[in-house]
Every structure is written in C-alpha cells, then in structure tokens.
Design a protein around this motif. Structure first.
Motif, PDB file in Angstrom:
ATOM      1  N   TYR A  84       0.817  -1.204  -0.072  1.00 26.09           N
ATOM      2  CA  TYR A  84       0.212   0.081  -0.033  1.00 26.09           C
ATOM      3  C   TYR A  84       0.646   1.334   0.040  1.00 26.09           C
ATOM      4  O   TYR A  84       0.468   2.210  -0.514  1.00 26.09           O
ATOM      5  N   ALA A 100       1.928   1.783  -3.414  1.00 27.29           N
ATOM      6  CA  ALA A 100       0.845   2.437  -4.279  1.00 27.29           C
ATOM      7  C   ALA A 100       0.593   4.124  -3.800  1.00 27.29           C
ATOM      8  O   ALA A 100       0.584   4.638  -4.601  1.00 27.29           O
ATOM      9  N   LEU A 126      -9.117   4.615  -4.662  1.00 26.20           N
ATOM     10  CA  LEU A 126      -8.249   3.375  -4.535  1.00 26.20           C
ATOM     11  C   LEU A 126      -8.892   2.662  -5.855  1.00 26.20           C
ATOM     12  O   LEU A 126      -8.028   1.983  -6.601  1.00 26.20           O
ATOM     13  N   HIS A 183      -7.587   4.493  -8.922  1.00 28.00           N
ATOM     14  CA  HIS A 183      -5.903   4.077  -9.077  1.00 28.00           C
ATOM     15  C   HIS A 183      -5.742   2.969  -9.777  1.00 28.00           C
ATOM     16  O   HIS A 183      -4.828   2.734 -10.562  1.00 28.00           O
ATOM     17  N   SER A 184      -6.652   2.072  -9.219  1.00 35.32           N
ATOM     18  CA  SER A 184      -6.253   0.586  -9.831  1.00 35.32           C
ATOM     19  C   SER A 184      -6.567   0.532 -11.356  1.00 35.32           C
ATOM     20  O   SER A 184      -6.156   0.009 -12.025  1.00 35.32           O
ATOM     21  N   PRO A 237      -3.644  -3.813 -12.829  1.00 35.29           N
ATOM     22  CA  PRO A 237      -3.455  -4.540 -11.619  1.00 35.29           C
ATOM     23  C   PRO A 237      -2.125  -4.758 -10.883  1.00 35.29           C
ATOM     24  O   PRO A 237      -1.241  -4.617 -11.642  1.00 35.29           O
ATOM     25  N   ASN A 256      -2.044  -1.051  -6.626  1.00 37.21           N
ATOM     26  CA  ASN A 256      -2.561  -0.788  -5.612  1.00 37.21           C
ATOM     27  C   ASN A 256      -3.356  -2.082  -5.012  1.00 37.21           C
ATOM     28  O   ASN A 256      -4.570  -2.338  -5.517  1.00 37.21           O
ATOM     29  N   GLY A 305      -7.153  -1.329  -3.900  1.00 35.52           N
ATOM     30  CA  GLY A 305      -8.033  -0.953  -5.031  1.00 35.52           C
ATOM     31  C   GLY A 305      -8.356  -2.064  -5.914  1.00 35.52           C
ATOM     32  O   GLY A 305      -9.460  -2.185  -6.349  1.00 35.52           O
ATOM     33  N   ASP A 306      -7.352  -3.042  -5.980  1.00 37.91           N
ATOM     34  CA  ASP A 306      -7.527  -4.097  -6.633  1.00 37.91           C
ATOM     35  C   ASP A 306      -8.837  -5.041  -5.913  1.00 37.91           C
ATOM     36  O   ASP A 306      -9.350  -5.615  -6.538  1.00 37.91           O
ATOM     37  N   GLU A 307      -8.235  -5.108  -4.791  1.00 37.70           N
ATOM     38  CA  GLU A 307      -9.565  -5.714  -3.913  1.00 37.70           C
ATOM     39  C   GLU A 307     -10.859  -5.298  -3.929  1.00 37.70           C
ATOM     40  O   GLU A 307     -11.738  -6.013  -4.142  1.00 37.70           O
TER      41      GLU A 307
END
Length: 168
Positions: free
Chosen positions: A97, A100, A135, A138-139, A144, A147, A150-152
C-alpha cells in the motif's frame, strides 16, 4: 494508461460525457486514465492544481456512475475500516500500500508540483483507507498489481460492476 497513450487524450465528447456523469462541469481534467469497454471515461487524470488555484490531490478521479455506486456500497458496508485494520496487522499489505502511495505521488508529480499537497496522495494512503473511490480509480488507471486495496475493492464489486462490461 500512459500519458502519451492516444486513449488518454480528452475529446470534447469526453467532456460532455463527464459532465453528464458528474452532474457538473468537470474540473482540471488533463487526461482519461481509464475507459469503459464502450470507450467512455471511467477515470479522469486531474491536474494537481485546479484552474481556480485550489490544490487538488486526487489525480485519478472515478467518474463512471456504476463504479462510483459500487465503491459507495463498499464504503457503506464498512469495508474501509476493515481494510485499515488489516493494514495495521499485515506488514506485507502495508508495504504494498505504501508503494501504491509512492506510485500515486509519482503520477501526480509528472503533472506538476504543488507545495500544499506535497507528500499527500489520496484515499488515505499510505496508512489508512478513507476513500475507496480513489483506490478503485487508481487501480483502474494503473492496472492490476499497483494498488492492492484498489484491486481488492474491484474484485469485491465484480458481481455488481465490472470495468470490462459496459453499463453506460
């Protein structure tokens, strides 16, 4: 999406779509950082200082109504607190993080330096989660693996909204 990517260029049509998505005139747009499968903006890249002189730390601004609603639902369900708690418990996640955060700062610095927001990214990075919209934006913009939270968040909304399926 790289700044020199033709898909990043902002057209008059993009600005019309953004106005409709946001319900207001978009501010500080310097590029389209991610697009819907149909080509409409998902995320805009925003100048670090708006035209009126206001510092603006949100470089990647989520605009697509479906994505905004999906992120809002996660926030309403307490996901930000859960993610913030995990940052305190998981050193690997916290390190990713922080990376990121550094990526976000570098992307903004490429647009110019604004002293008032020096070292401040967005969304609560690098120590907490305070805005999933940032987030997710940003992702979507970075792709992928940049971040993790953000991906989650994108993975969690996949049943409701997906960037590879047009819902415009």
């Amino acid at each position: 999406m790289p700044a020199d990517d033709p898909a990043a260029a902002v057209t008059a049509h993009d600005l019309e779509v953004l106005s409709a998505q946001l319900g207001r005139t978009p501010r500080g747009v310097v590029g389209i950082a991610a697009r819907c499968a149909c080509g409409r903006p998902l995320v805009v890249r925003t100048a670090p200082r708006l035209e009126n002189g206001t510092p603006f730390p949100t470089t990647f601004y989520l605009t697509h109504p479906g994505a905004v609603a999906a992120a809002s639902t996660l926030e309403a369900n307490g996901v930000m607190k859960e993610m913030t708690d995990r940052l305190a418990e998981d050193d690997g996640l916290a390190a990713a993080y922080r990376r990121a955060h550094e990526h976000y700062l570098a992307q903004r610095a490429a647009l110019g330096h604004v002293e008032e927001i020096d070292g401040i990214s967005a969304g609560g990075m690098p120590t907490r989660v305070k805005c999933l919209h940032v987030l997710v934006g940003h992702s979507l913009a970075a792709g992928p693996g940049v971040n993790p939270l953000g991906d989650e968040a994108l993975a969690r909304v996949r049943g409701v909204w997906r960037p590879d399926r047009c819902t415009c």
